[in-house]
Design a protein around this motif. Structure first.
Motif, short mmCIF file in Angstrom:
data_model
loop_
_atom_site.label_atom_id
_atom_site.label_comp_id
_atom_site.label_asym_id
_atom_site.label_seq_id
_atom_site.Cartn_x
_atom_site.Cartn_y
_atom_site.Cartn_z
N LYS A 110 0.86 -1.17 0.00
CA LYS A 110 0.00 0.00 0.00
C LYS A 110 0.91 1.24 0.00
N LEU A 111 0.57 2.23 -0.80
CA LEU A 111 1.36 3.47 -0.89
C LEU A 111 0.46 4.66 -0.57
N ALA A 112 0.79 5.36 0.50
CA ALA A 112 0.05 6.56 0.87
C ALA A 112 0.82 7.78 0.36
N VAL A 113 0.09 8.70 -0.28
CA VAL A 113 0.70 9.89 -0.87
C VAL A 113 0.05 11.13 -0.28
N SER A 114 0.87 12.10 0.04
CA SER A 114 0.34 13.38 0.53
C SER A 114 1.11 14.52 -0.16
N ARG A 115 0.41 15.41 -0.84
CA ARG A 115 1.00 16.60 -1.47
C ARG A 115 0.49 17.82 -0.69
N LYS A 116 1.44 18.50 0.00
CA LYS A 116 1.04 19.61 0.85
C LYS A 116 2.26 20.50 1.14
N TYR A 117 2.02 21.80 1.11
CA TYR A 117 3.07 22.77 1.41
C TYR A 117 4.27 22.64 0.47
N GLY A 118 4.04 22.22 -0.74
CA GLY A 118 5.12 22.06 -1.71
C GLY A 118 5.94 20.82 -1.50
N LEU A 119 5.54 19.98 -0.57
CA LEU A 119 6.25 18.74 -0.28
C LEU A 119 5.39 17.54 -0.74
N ILE A 120 6.08 16.51 -1.11
CA ILE A 120 5.40 15.27 -1.55
C ILE A 120 5.95 14.14 -0.70
N ALA A 121 5.09 13.54 0.13
CA ALA A 121 5.52 12.47 1.03
C ALA A 121 4.89 11.16 0.60
N PHE A 122 5.69 10.10 0.73
CA PHE A 122 5.24 8.75 0.40
C PHE A 122 5.48 7.83 1.59
N LEU A 123 4.45 7.03 1.91
CA LEU A 123 4.59 6.00 2.93
C LEU A 123 4.24 4.66 2.30
N SER A 124 5.11 3.68 2.46
CA SER A 124 4.91 2.35 1.87
C SER A 124 4.68 1.33 2.97
N TYR A 125 3.64 0.56 2.79
CA TYR A 125 3.32 -0.48 3.77
C TYR A 125 3.20 -1.80 3.02
N ASP A 126 4.08 -2.75 3.32
CA ASP A 126 4.11 -4.06 2.65
C ASP A 126 2.99 -4.93 3.20
N ILE A 127 2.10 -5.35 2.30
CA ILE A 127 0.96 -6.19 2.75
C ILE A 127 1.06 -7.59 2.17
N SER A 128 2.26 -8.00 1.79
CA SER A 128 2.42 -9.37 1.28
C SER A 128 2.05 -10.39 2.34
N ARG A 129 2.45 -10.06 3.59
CA ARG A 129 2.07 -10.98 4.67
C ARG A 129 0.57 -11.04 4.85
N ASP A 130 -0.10 -9.88 4.64
CA ASP A 130 -1.56 -9.90 4.74
C ASP A 130 -2.18 -10.77 3.65
#
Length: 430
Positions: A110-130
């Motif tokens: 799963k990849l969470a994306v947030s674009r705010k204040y001129g910044l782009i943040a990515f969070l990756s969560y591996d769900i293979s185990r799920d």
């Protein structure tokens, strides 16, 4: 033809299908609920985590981007080119991503994306185990469904045997009664439940049926005594009167008619009583009867019906024939067939032919319709042109007598001329 299934089989199948269906429904519901809850929790957790990471970076620029759940990356609009190509154009949100890692294995995250204040943040969560957990859960649920299905089948077999045991016992007792020929009360052998009520109803029916049979037996005995006696008096008196030397020819002919009618009535009573007894105990086949002799006697007794008619009657014996039945039975059958032929034939000829295994009565009357041939043997049905005489019982009695002795009686229209053919096929005699 619709197949019939035993009650136990239907009960077992119904119970097994119910258990299997309920288990499958529960399994599907469990998988769906788990998937929905899991997606909602993961999505909400990832989105909250990435938003919190951006807020922390904005408030504390000197501190590195931190995430408590997942791996995080942060780029600006100018440095977004460093991000993987598949991420660069993603808007704020959570995405299901599939890719192949450096070892050639499929990776699902799963990849969470947030674009705010001129910044782009990515969070990756591996769900293979799920995914592996889902697969294991699916196999477990399928195994549980089959296990509960087999358990339902076993319980259904056990319950059906236990529930239907009184019904099976009741059926067995009824079969034993039929073999022994003696009915005993059923209700004392069963509990006060539905099967007990059925046993009580069968006892009541058996009691009523026994009373009816007893009344029928008493009636037959009374009829046999009360009717035979006056008929015997009529026959003996007629015989004495015929011996008188001063009788005129006309009076002598009338006495002969009385004698024939008395003999026919006696034969009919004997046949009906025999039919009543034999339908309960089976026919008696010790007596043999010559068909030609009985047919000749019947023809002579029916000649008075031919008066004032341009009608002839003849007997053709093509082969000798004897049957294993009392003469009274055969006489009643032939009297009805020959009498009907004479009644419905206004002119022409009635021919009685005796073959090696049958008797045929051929007339030149108006004939019958093919579709009415079988219906004429039903009780109360009379042929067309019957007038006001008769109650439609003669042919029905003939059919019962023939069925009792295994004979085949039928009627059909003549193919070569007007008229009908009534036949009795005796089959193989021995």
């Amino acid at each position: 033809m619709r197949s019939r299934r035993k009650l136990r089989f239907r009960l077992v199948v119904s119970f097994a299908l119910f258990g299997f269906g309920l288990s499958a429904l529960f399994a599907l519901a469990s998988l769906d609920i788990r998937s929905r809850v899991e997606d909602q929790l993961i999505n909400a957790s990832l989105q909250n985590d990435v938003n919190q990471a951006v807020e922390n970076k904005h408030d504390h620029p000197d501190q590195p981007l931190q995430s408590e759940l997942v791996t995080a990356w942060l780029w600006s609009d100018r440095t977004i080119y460093k991000a993987p190509l598949a991420w660069q154009n993603l808007d704020t949100g959570v995405y299901d991503m599939h890719e192949v890692d450096e070892h050639g294995r499929q990776r699902h995250y799963k990849l969470a994306v947030s674009r705010k204040y001129g910044l782009i943040a990515f969070l990756s969560y591996d769900i293979s185990r799920d995914d592996l957990g889902k697969q294991q859960l699916l196999f477990s649920v399928i195994g549980a469904v089959f296990l509960f299905g087999l358990l339902s089948l076993a319980i259904g077999l056990w319950l059906s045997r236990k529930v239907l045991k009184p019904v099976t016992e009741l059926a067995q007792r009824l079969r034993d009664f039929r073999k022994n020929g003696k009915a005993e009360p059923l209700a004392p052998h069963f509990a006060d439940d539905e099967v007990g009520e059925l046993a009580q109803a069968l006892d009541a029916y058996a009691e009523k049926l026994t009373a009816m049979v007893e009344r029928d037996r008493e009636f037959n005995s009374d009829v046999s005594h009360e009717l035979r006696t006056p008929l015997a008096v009529i026959a003996s008196t007629t015989e004495l009167l015929q011996a008188s030397p001063d009788l005129t020819d006309k009076l002598r002919e009338r006495l002969k008619r009385i004698e024939r009618a008395s003999r026919q009535a006696t034969e009919l009573i004997e046949a009906l009583l025999l039919l009543s007894r034999a339908e309960r105990r089976g026919p008696t086949r010790g007596e043999t009867t010559e068909v030609a002799k009985v047919a000749a006697d019947v023809i002579e007794s029916q000649r008075p019906q031919m008066r004032d008619k341009p009608l002839g009657i003849e007997l053709a014996v093509n082969a000798p024939l004897t049957v294993n039945a009392p003469a009274s039975v055969l006489s009643v059958a032939l009297t009805n067939l020959i009498g009907n032929a004479i009644k419905y034939t206004l002119q022409g000829m009635v021919r009685v032919e005796i073959g090696s295994d049958r008797v045929e009565v051929i007339d030149t009357g108006p004939g019958i319709k093919p579709e009415d041939a079988e219906r004429l043997f039903q009780r109360g049905v009379r042929g067309e042109g019957a007038g006001g005489s008769g109650a439609g019982l003669g042919l029905a009695i003939v059919r019962r007598l023939c069925d009792l002795y295994g004979w085949d009686v039928s009627m059909r229209p003549r193919a070569d001329a007007n008229g009908a053919i009534a036949s009795i096929v005796f089959g193989r005699q021995g």
